[in-house]
Motif scaffolding. Structure first.
Motif, short mmCIF file in Angstrom:
data_model
loop_
_atom_site.label_atom_id
_atom_site.label_comp_id
_atom_site.label_asym_id
_atom_site.label_seq_id
_atom_site.Cartn_x
_atom_site.Cartn_y
_atom_site.Cartn_z
N ARG A 71 0.91 -1.21 -0.08
CA ARG A 71 -0.06 -0.15 -0.04
C ARG A 71 0.85 1.19 -0.05
O ARG A 71 0.56 2.30 -0.81
N LEU A 72 2.05 1.20 0.64
CA LEU A 72 2.98 2.39 0.96
C LEU A 72 3.99 2.54 -0.23
O LEU A 72 4.84 3.20 -0.08
N ARG A 73 3.79 1.63 -1.24
CA ARG A 73 5.00 1.50 -2.19
C ARG A 73 5.40 2.89 -2.84
O ARG A 73 6.60 2.92 -3.06
N THR A 74 4.26 3.73 -3.08
CA THR A 74 4.65 4.88 -3.67
C THR A 74 5.50 5.86 -2.65
O THR A 74 6.32 6.84 -3.34
N LEU A 75 5.00 5.75 -1.34
CA LEU A 75 6.01 6.56 -0.24
C LEU A 75 7.29 6.33 0.00
O LEU A 75 8.05 6.79 0.21
N LEU A 76 7.46 4.93 -0.12
CA LEU A 76 8.86 4.19 0.20
C LEU A 76 9.94 4.50 -0.61
O LEU A 76 11.02 4.59 -0.09
N VAL A 77 9.67 5.16 -1.73
CA VAL A 77 10.75 5.65 -2.76
C VAL A 77 11.09 6.87 -2.55
O VAL A 77 11.91 7.58 -3.05
N MET A 78 10.20 7.81 -1.52
CA MET A 78 10.76 9.18 -1.16
C MET A 78 12.09 9.43 -0.48
O MET A 78 12.18 8.41 0.32
N GLU A 79 12.62 10.24 -0.64
CA GLU A 79 13.91 10.36 0.06
C GLU A 79 13.81 10.78 1.42
O GLU A 79 14.58 10.33 2.35
N VAL A 80 12.85 11.38 1.71
CA VAL A 80 12.56 11.68 3.29
C VAL A 80 11.25 11.13 3.39
O VAL A 80 9.86 11.51 2.70
N TRP A 81 10.97 10.30 4.45
CA TRP A 81 9.75 9.55 4.85
C TRP A 81 9.04 10.36 5.76
O TRP A 81 9.50 11.13 6.50
N PRO A 82 7.73 10.41 5.54
CA PRO A 82 6.75 11.17 6.51
C PRO A 82 6.80 10.47 7.82
O PRO A 82 7.20 9.34 7.95
N SER A 83 6.78 11.17 9.18
CA SER A 83 6.80 10.63 10.28
C SER A 83 5.74 9.68 10.63
O SER A 83 5.99 8.63 11.25
#
Length: 400
Positions: A71-83
């Motif tokens: 579900r979070l695969r699109t966010l995992l590639v971000m350089e800075v993860w949200p808290s």
């Protein structure tokens, strides 16, 4: 068939298991002593289920972790993860670690008792963590999904050693606690999502509660029937005393314990004098009544927990006594003989106005004794008592 079964229960009105079956237990509660015994049985019997459940929980929670990655695969590639992303993974792995930590508790026998206390806590924490994690999903822009709570409701009613009442209370606490956590963290924004799922959640509680009630009722009924059958298997059908199989088993156990505790086991054999003549004169039905009265007299005279009265067959009875001495055993045997003579049961098969009496042989256990040797020594002195004129006690210890 059922009518005959209820008649059988009526014949055993002094048996606590039969009493409970007749009284019923629609509220899933026994009388205090039986309830305590049942809960001990339930806790021990559910160890295997708890082991299976923890492995199942680890598998399902592992699937939740995999679903997070998907579900979070699109966010995992971000350089800075949200808290919130960190908190989701922290929450998932924290619960997974807690479940894994329970495995040794279930596998180590000495720690098994802890598993019953930990089970409700693990289920509630798992359910509430689902709410918290889904709220963090909401902070990341995903829609709330509380369907995982239905799995936790099923887990609450899974046969893990908890009573029906405790499971129902936990299910309600799970629902109320989940709503409270949601309101505290998300305020009014949480209500639409919770209302969408609460109907199905409450339906799950209702369905699971009904299924668990029927399961618990059947389990309690089987518990009572099993103990009642064990009771019947150990008893003589005519007199209600222990039968030979039960006596032999208990005496073997006592002899082993006596070796460790450095005490003696006493054994008495009783034989009704001239019982064949009584049957020939009065008939077998009257003879059966005499056997019942004699059995009651022996039972009344052996009230200590360390005493056991049994009918061996025909007119022969036995009494075993744990932790006794030669003098105590001889006195108890004499008291029992006198109790039977004191019944003053007329014996028409003998000349004069004679009453039913008993010949008695008694013996004490010796070092490294077994049931067969003890029985043989007692039988020899019983024969001596009959040969000496009947209606007397002869002790192997005294050689007379």
């Amino acid at each position: 068939m059922l009518t005959r079964y209820h008649e059988l229960l009526g014949d055993m009105s002094d048996n606590p298991f039969a009493q409970q079956l007749q009284a019923g237990f629609s509220w899933l509660r026994f009388q205090p002593r039986l309830e305590k015994l049942y809960r001990q049985y339930l806790a021990a019997a559910a160890v295997r289920q708890r082991r299976i459940a923890i492995l199942l929980a680890l598998t399902i929670w592992g699937m939740f972790v995999l679903s997070d990655f998907w579900r979070l695969r699109t966010l995992l590639v971000m350089e800075v993860w949200p808290s919130e992303l960190y908190w989701i993974f922290y929450g998932r792995w924290l619960v997974f670690a807690g479940l894994a930590a329970c495995v040794p508790v279930l596998l180590v026998t000495r720690l098994e008792y802890l598993s019953l206390q930990l089970t409700p806590l693990i289920i509630l924490l798992g359910a509430w963590s689902i709410v918290v994690i889904n709220l963090w999903y909401g902070e990341l822009g995903f829609r709330y999904s509380l369907s995982g709570l239905i799995l936790m409701v099923i887990a609450v009613f899974f046969p893990l050693g908890m009573t029906f009442q405790k499971s129902l209370l936990m299910a309600l606490l799970l629902v109320v606690g989940s709503m409270a956590i949601g309101l505290l963290m998300a305020g009014g924004d949480f209500l639409p999502a919770f209302q969408l799922n609460s109907f199905y959640l409450l339906l799950a509680v209702l369905v699971c509660a009904c299924g668990r009630y029927l399961h618990d009722y059947t389990q309690r009924e089987q518990f009572l029937n099993r103990h009642l059958l064990n009771f019947l298997a150990e008893r003589d059908s005519l007199t209600g005393l222990h039968n030979r199989r039960s006596l032999e088993f208990m005496v073997r156990e006592w002899l082993q314990q006596a070796q460790s505790n450095h005490v003696l086991v006493g054994f008495c054999l009783f034989d009704i004098d001239h019982f064949k003549a009584y049957n020939d004169s009065c008939g077998h039905e009257a003879g059966d009544q005499v056997l019942k009265l004699v059995a009651q007299a022996l039972s009344d005279g052996t009230r200590r927990p360390q005493d056991l009265a049994a009918r061996l067959g025909g007119e022969e009875f036995a009494v075993a006594v744990y932790d006794t001495s030669a003098d105590e055993l001889l006195a108890q045997a004499e008291q029992l003989r006198a109790r039977v003579e004191g019944l003053a049961l007329q014996h028409p098969g003998l000349p004069g106005r004679q009453v039913v009496t008993m010949s008695v042989g008694v013996a004490l256990s010796a070092r490294d004794d077994n049931f067969t040797r003890l029985y043989q020594r007692t039988d020899e002195v019983l024969y001596a008592a009959k040969h000496a004129g009947r209606n007397r006690v002869v002790s192997a210890a005294e050689g007379r």
